[in-house]
Design a protein around this motif. Structure first.
Motif, PDB file in Angstrom:
ATOM      1  N   ASN A   5       0.844  -1.198   0.000  1.00 15.28           N
ATOM      2  CA  ASN A   5       0.000   0.000   0.000  1.00 15.28           C
ATOM      3  C   ASN A   5       0.883   1.254   0.000  1.00 15.28           C
ATOM      4  O   ASN A   5       1.000   1.965   0.988  1.00 15.28           O
ATOM      5  N   LEU A   6       1.496   1.532  -1.148  1.00 14.88           N
ATOM      6  CA  LEU A   6       2.396   2.676  -1.270  1.00 14.88           C
ATOM      7  C   LEU A   6       1.633   3.906  -1.755  1.00 14.88           C
ATOM      8  O   LEU A   6       0.525   3.809  -2.272  1.00 14.88           O
ATOM      9  N   ASN A   7       2.254   5.049  -1.594  1.00 10.20           N
ATOM     10  CA  ASN A   7       1.656   6.318  -1.996  1.00 10.20           C
ATOM     11  C   ASN A   7       1.684   6.446  -3.516  1.00 10.20           C
ATOM     12  O   ASN A   7       2.727   6.728  -4.108  1.00 10.20           O
ATOM     13  N   GLN A   8       0.531   6.262  -4.154  1.00  8.28           N
ATOM     14  CA  GLN A   8       0.458   6.267  -5.612  1.00  8.28           C
ATOM     15  C   GLN A   8       0.662   7.652  -6.216  1.00  8.28           C
ATOM     16  O   GLN A   8       0.781   7.789  -7.435  1.00  8.28           O
ATOM     17  N   ASP A   9       0.694   8.689  -5.379  1.00  9.07           N
ATOM     18  CA  ASP A   9       0.985  10.028  -5.889  1.00  9.07           C
ATOM     19  C   ASP A   9       2.476  10.225  -6.145  1.00  9.07           C
ATOM     20  O   ASP A   9       2.876  11.201  -6.771  1.00  9.07           O
ATOM     21  N   ARG A  10       3.287   9.312  -5.644  1.00  5.74           N
ATOM     22  CA  ARG A  10       4.736   9.410  -5.828  1.00  5.74           C
ATOM     23  C   ARG A  10       5.170   8.551  -7.012  1.00  5.74           C
ATOM     24  O   ARG A  10       4.973   7.330  -7.011  1.00  5.74           O
ATOM     25  N   PRO A  11       5.785   9.152  -8.036  1.00  8.97           N
ATOM     26  CA  PRO A  11       6.288   8.354  -9.165  1.00  8.97           C
ATOM     27  C   PRO A  11       7.271   7.282  -8.714  1.00  8.97           C
ATOM     28  O   PRO A  11       7.314   6.188  -9.285  1.00  8.97           O
ATOM     29  N   GLN A  12       8.067   7.597  -7.666  1.00 11.11           N
ATOM     30  CA  GLN A  12       9.031   6.611  -7.178  1.00 11.11           C
ATOM     31  C   GLN A  12       8.324   5.368  -6.639  1.00 11.11           C
ATOM     32  O   GLN A  12       8.805   4.239  -6.806  1.00 11.11           O
ATOM     33  N   ALA A  13       7.172   5.587  -5.978  1.00 10.05           N
ATOM     34  CA  ALA A  13       6.425   4.456  -5.432  1.00 10.05           C
ATOM     35  C   ALA A  13       5.860   3.590  -6.552  1.00 10.05           C
ATOM     36  O   ALA A  13       5.870   2.352  -6.472  1.00 10.05           O
ATOM     37  N   LYS A  14       5.356   4.227  -7.604  1.00  5.35           N
ATOM     38  CA  LYS A  14       4.841   3.463  -8.748  1.00  5.35           C
ATOM     39  C   LYS A  14       5.949   2.620  -9.373  1.00  5.35           C
ATOM     40  O   LYS A  14       5.752   1.455  -9.724  1.00  5.35           O
ATOM     41  N   ARG A  15       7.114   3.231  -9.517  1.00  5.68           N
ATOM     42  CA  ARG A  15       8.240   2.514 -10.113  1.00  5.68           C
ATOM     43  C   ARG A  15       8.685   1.364  -9.210  1.00  5.68           C
ATOM     44  O   ARG A  15       9.015   0.271  -9.690  1.00  5.68           O
ATOM     45  N   ALA A  16       8.677   1.591  -7.898  1.00  9.90           N
ATOM     46  CA  ALA A  16       9.068   0.542  -6.952  1.00  9.90           C
ATOM     47  C   ALA A  16       8.127  -0.652  -7.038  1.00  9.90           C
ATOM     48  O   ALA A  16       8.564  -1.812  -7.039  1.00  9.90           O
ATOM     49  N   LEU A  17       6.823  -0.386  -7.115  1.00 13.76           N
ATOM     50  CA  LEU A  17       5.848  -1.472  -7.235  1.00 13.76           C
ATOM     51  C   LEU A  17       6.049  -2.252  -8.534  1.00 13.76           C
ATOM     52  O   LEU A  17       5.952  -3.484  -8.559  1.00 13.76           O
ATOM     53  N   LYS A  18       6.325  -1.524  -9.601  1.00 12.79           N
ATOM     54  CA  LYS A  18       6.535  -2.183 -10.892  1.00 12.79           C
ATOM     55  C   LYS A  18       7.754  -3.099 -10.839  1.00 12.79           C
ATOM     56  O   LYS A  18       7.715  -4.248 -11.309  1.00 12.79           O
ATOM     57  N   LYS A  19       8.849  -2.610 -10.255  1.00 12.78           N
ATOM     58  CA  LYS A  19      10.064  -3.417 -10.159  1.00 12.78           C
ATOM     59  C   LYS A  19       9.827  -4.653  -9.289  1.00 12.78           C
ATOM     60  O   LYS A  19      10.314  -5.747  -9.588  1.00 12.78           O
ATOM     61  N   PHE A  20       9.059  -4.488  -8.208  1.00 12.35           N
ATOM     62  CA  PHE A  20       8.782  -5.630  -7.339  1.00 12.35           C
ATOM     63  C   PHE A  20       7.963  -6.688  -8.071  1.00 12.35           C
ATOM     64  O   PHE A  20       8.271  -7.889  -8.000  1.00 12.35           O
ATOM     65  N   LYS A  21       6.921  -6.268  -8.787  1.00 13.88           N
ATOM     66  CA  LYS A  21       6.044  -7.220  -9.471  1.00 13.88           C
ATOM     67  C   LYS A  21       6.761  -7.936 -10.610  1.00 13.88           C
ATOM     68  O   LYS A  21       6.397  -9.057 -10.973  1.00 13.88           O
ATOM     69  N   GLU A  22       7.767  -7.290 -11.177  1.00 13.03           N
ATOM     70  CA  GLU A  22       8.518  -7.907 -12.277  1.00 13.03           C
ATOM     71  C   GLU A  22       9.663  -8.779 -11.774  1.00 13.03           C
ATOM     72  O   GLU A  22      10.351  -9.421 -12.572  1.00 13.03           O
ATOM     73  N   SER A  23       9.876  -8.802 -10.460  1.00  9.19           N
ATOM     74  CA  SER A  23      10.994  -9.554  -9.887  1.00  9.19           C
ATOM     75  C   SER A  23      10.510 -10.865  -9.278  1.00  9.19           C
ATOM     76  O   SER A  23       9.319 -11.187  -9.301  1.00  9.19           O
ATOM     77  N   ASP A  24      11.453 -11.612  -8.710  1.00  7.29           N
ATOM     78  CA  ASP A  24      11.128 -12.853  -8.004  1.00  7.29           C
ATOM     79  C   ASP A  24      11.047 -12.629  -6.496  1.00  7.29           C
ATOM     80  O   ASP A  24      11.014 -13.597  -5.723  1.00  7.29           O
ATOM     81  N   LEU A  25      11.022 -11.380  -6.077  1.00 13.12           N
ATOM     82  CA  LEU A  25      10.933 -11.081  -4.649  1.00 13.12           C
ATOM     83  C   LEU A  25       9.565 -11.489  -4.105  1.00 13.12           C
ATOM     84  O   LEU A  25       8.565 -11.500  -4.831  1.00 13.12           O
ATOM     85  N   THR A  26       9.525 -11.808  -2.817  1.00 16.04           N
ATOM     86  CA  THR A  26       8.289 -12.226  -2.159  1.00 16.04           C
ATOM     87  C   THR A  26       7.911 -11.217  -1.077  1.00 16.04           C
ATOM     88  O   THR A  26       8.665 -10.287  -0.772  1.00 16.04           O
ATOM     89  N   GLU A  27       6.743 -11.448  -0.481  1.00 13.00           N
ATOM     90  CA  GLU A  27       6.327 -10.568   0.611  1.00 13.00           C
ATOM     91  C   GLU A  27       7.248 -10.717   1.819  1.00 13.00           C
ATOM     92  O   GLU A  27       7.346  -9.800   2.635  1.00 13.00           O
ATOM     93  N   GLU A  28       7.925 -11.872   1.931  1.00 11.84           N
ATOM     94  CA  GLU A  28       8.892 -12.028   3.016  1.00 11.84           C
ATOM     95  C   GLU A  28      10.040 -11.037   2.854  1.00 11.84           C
ATOM     96  O   GLU A  28      10.585 -10.532   3.840  1.00 11.84           O
ATOM     97  N   HIS A  29      10.400 -10.753   1.611  1.00 12.16           N
ATOM     98  CA  HIS A  29      11.421  -9.732   1.370  1.00 12.16           C
ATOM     99  C   HIS A  29      10.924  -8.359   1.822  1.00 12.16           C
ATOM    100  O   HIS A  29      11.681  -7.575   2.410  1.00 12.16           O
ATOM    101  N   LEU A  30       9.648  -8.069   1.549  1.00 14.29           N
ATOM    102  CA  LEU A  30       9.100  -6.774   1.951  1.00 14.29           C
ATOM    103  C   LEU A  30       9.018  -6.658   3.467  1.00 14.29           C
ATOM    104  O   LEU A  30       9.254  -5.586   4.034  1.00 14.29           O
ATOM    105  N   LYS A  31       8.681  -7.760   4.131  1.00 14.99           N
ATOM    106  CA  LYS A  31       8.662  -7.741   5.597  1.00 14.99           C
ATOM    107  C   LYS A  31      10.061  -7.490   6.145  1.00 14.99           C
ATOM    108  O   LYS A  31      10.242  -6.785   7.149  1.00 14.99           O
TER     109      LYS A  31
END
Length: 454
Positions: free
Chosen positions: A319-345
């Motif tokens: 649940n990142l701040n969608q008004d921030r371009p950096q947050a949008k880019r971060a979400l995109k990079k995460f979804k395109e990667s093999d990272l898991t929610e354990e990495h985010l925790k």
């Protein structure tokens, strides 16, 4: 033509396209509406709901600018009533929901179940039934109601403050232990000097066991003129937030969503007096009531034990701040990667300063478990600088917690001992709350059940 738009029109003269200045203005205005627009260019995938190209003439741009400007100005002329309703959630329905003002001396009242037999006025309210008191007592030596022993006509400011705090202590009988008081009070000039009544009141209340949680400044956007030639015109008043119990109900999250853009907005409230104030001399603004109710009155309480329902808040990992371009880019990079929610925790656990180069240049880093640190380092490697976006996901409401009485809740109760024209009562009732009050002069009160905030 407005002065604000004159510069824009100057840029428009002789041009066939949209000027850079107008593009900037429109971009900022549309961003305020929650959408990012780049004129004449393709939109990214996050804005699929927008046309792929926004073709607009200078004349159309000017009209849009003026229209949106007028819209925002209109939005700022009154309190954000609909926003408060939305953030408060579903307030319980209640048959014959109370709204009334009883004629009584606010310094001599007691609950219906107190069992006392004295010269005071027994209200139809029970003890501990009030969740929030919002009131503005008569100012010292300002208005004479023609009633014996009335508050405000004392010979000295010290006696006035003593009587006011005595009244405050009387109202405590009505107040739920988790309840709050928001009291608006002004100062007075006497023999060329300000008396300092607000400070005297706060100190006296503390001496009687009240906790002053905030001293709020009401900065007035408008005010009455003054004939004074040797001092500045007062353009502020004082609002004290007082409690008896440290475990009081408080919804800073909801309040910040409406009045602070998600952040703590501070203790200066910029508010104008309401229009069409009726026969009362100086009613305070309905926005003051909206602010106090949003902060300190629970939308739902248990009618059996009186426990308020409290907001439950969580921070979902994505649940990142969608008004921030950096947050949008971060979400995109995460979804395109093999990272898991354990990495985010793990990112949440280590924070910004406990990863990458920070471990080499700062002390007391790397103190997490090896497994958590390893996951965070892996995430840092994949996300790069966008790693930090996941350290502060936005909070969101996931529900409301209550007691275990298993009875249907009812709306919170708002009480105003000095109701005047009924601003507190009508505003609270319009929001869906129970509302009750007292006043020596009930003639100024008219209940407005449906359209008070229209």
């Amino acid at each position: 033509m407005s002065d604000d738009s004159a510069g824009l029109n100057h840029e428009l003269l002789g041009q066939q396209g949209v000027s850079g200045e107008i593009e900037d203005v429109l971009g900022r205005i549309v961003s305020c509406l929650g959408k990012e627009v780049t004129l004449g260019q393709e939109q990214d995938s996050a804005n699929d709901q927008l046309p792929s190209e926004l073709n607009i003439s200078p004349t159309e741009a000017q009209k849009l600018y003026e229209s949106l400007k007028a819209h925002f100005q209109a939005q700022n002329t009154g309190p954000p009533f609909s926003d408060v309703k939305e953030v408060q959630g579903d307030i319980p329905e209640m048959e014959d929901r109370p709204i009334d003002v009883e004629r009584a001396n606010a310094c001599k009242i007691h609950p219906s179940d107190s069992g006392r037999e004295d010269d005071g006025h027994k209200l139809e309210l029970e003890g501990n039934s009030v969740n929030l008191i919002v009131t503005s007592p008569p100012y010292w030596q300002l208005r004479d109601y023609g009633v014996e022993n009335q508050l405000g006509q004392e010979d000295t400011p010290e006696k006035y403050v003593d009587d006011l705090v005595d009244a405050l202590n009387t109202w405590e009988e009505f107040l739920h232990p988790k309840g709050s008081v928001f009291l608006n009070i002004g100062d007075k000039y006497h023999e060329k000097s300000q008396v300092g009544i607000p400070g005297m009141f706060a100190e006296r209340a503390r001496q009687d066991g009240w906790t002053v949680r905030n001293h709020i400044i009401w900065a007035k956007k408008n005010g009455l003129p003054s004939p004074a030639k040797d001092r500045l015109v007062p353009r502020h008043e004082h609002i004290f937030h007082l409690v008896r119990d440290d475990d009081y109900y408080y919804d800073l999250f909801g309040y910040s969503k409406v009045f602070g853009n998600g952040a703590n907005p501070g203790d200066v409230w910029n508010m104008s007096h309401d229009r069409n104030t009726g026969g009362h001399l100086a009613p305070f603004p309905s926005e003051l009531v909206l602010r106090a109710v949003t902060l300190a009155c629970p939308p739902a309480v248990c009618p059996k034990c009186g426990e308020p329902h409290s907001r439950e808040i969580e921070r979902p990992l994505l649940n990142l701040n969608q008004d921030r371009p950096q947050a949008k880019r971060a979400l995109k990079k995460f979804k395109e990667s093999d990272l898991t929610e354990e990495h985010l925790k793990a990112i949440r656990a280590v924070g910004i300063s406990d990863a990458g180069k920070a471990k080499e240049i700062q002390e007391e880093t790397g103190t997490n478990d090896d497994e958590i640190q390893e996951l965070a380092d892996e995430a840092k490697e994949v996300l790069g600088g966008y790693f930090r976006e996941f350290t502060f996901p936005l909070p969101t409401t996931v529900g409301w917690s209550g007691c275990e009485c298993e009875v249907d809740p009812q709306p919170g109760m708002v009480f105003d001992p000095f109701s005047g024209s009924g601003t507190t009562i009508n505003t609270a009732y319009s929001l869906g709350y129970q509302a009750w009050g007292t006043d020596l002069d009930r003639s100024n009160f008219e209940p407005k059940l449906d359209n008070f905030m229209d």
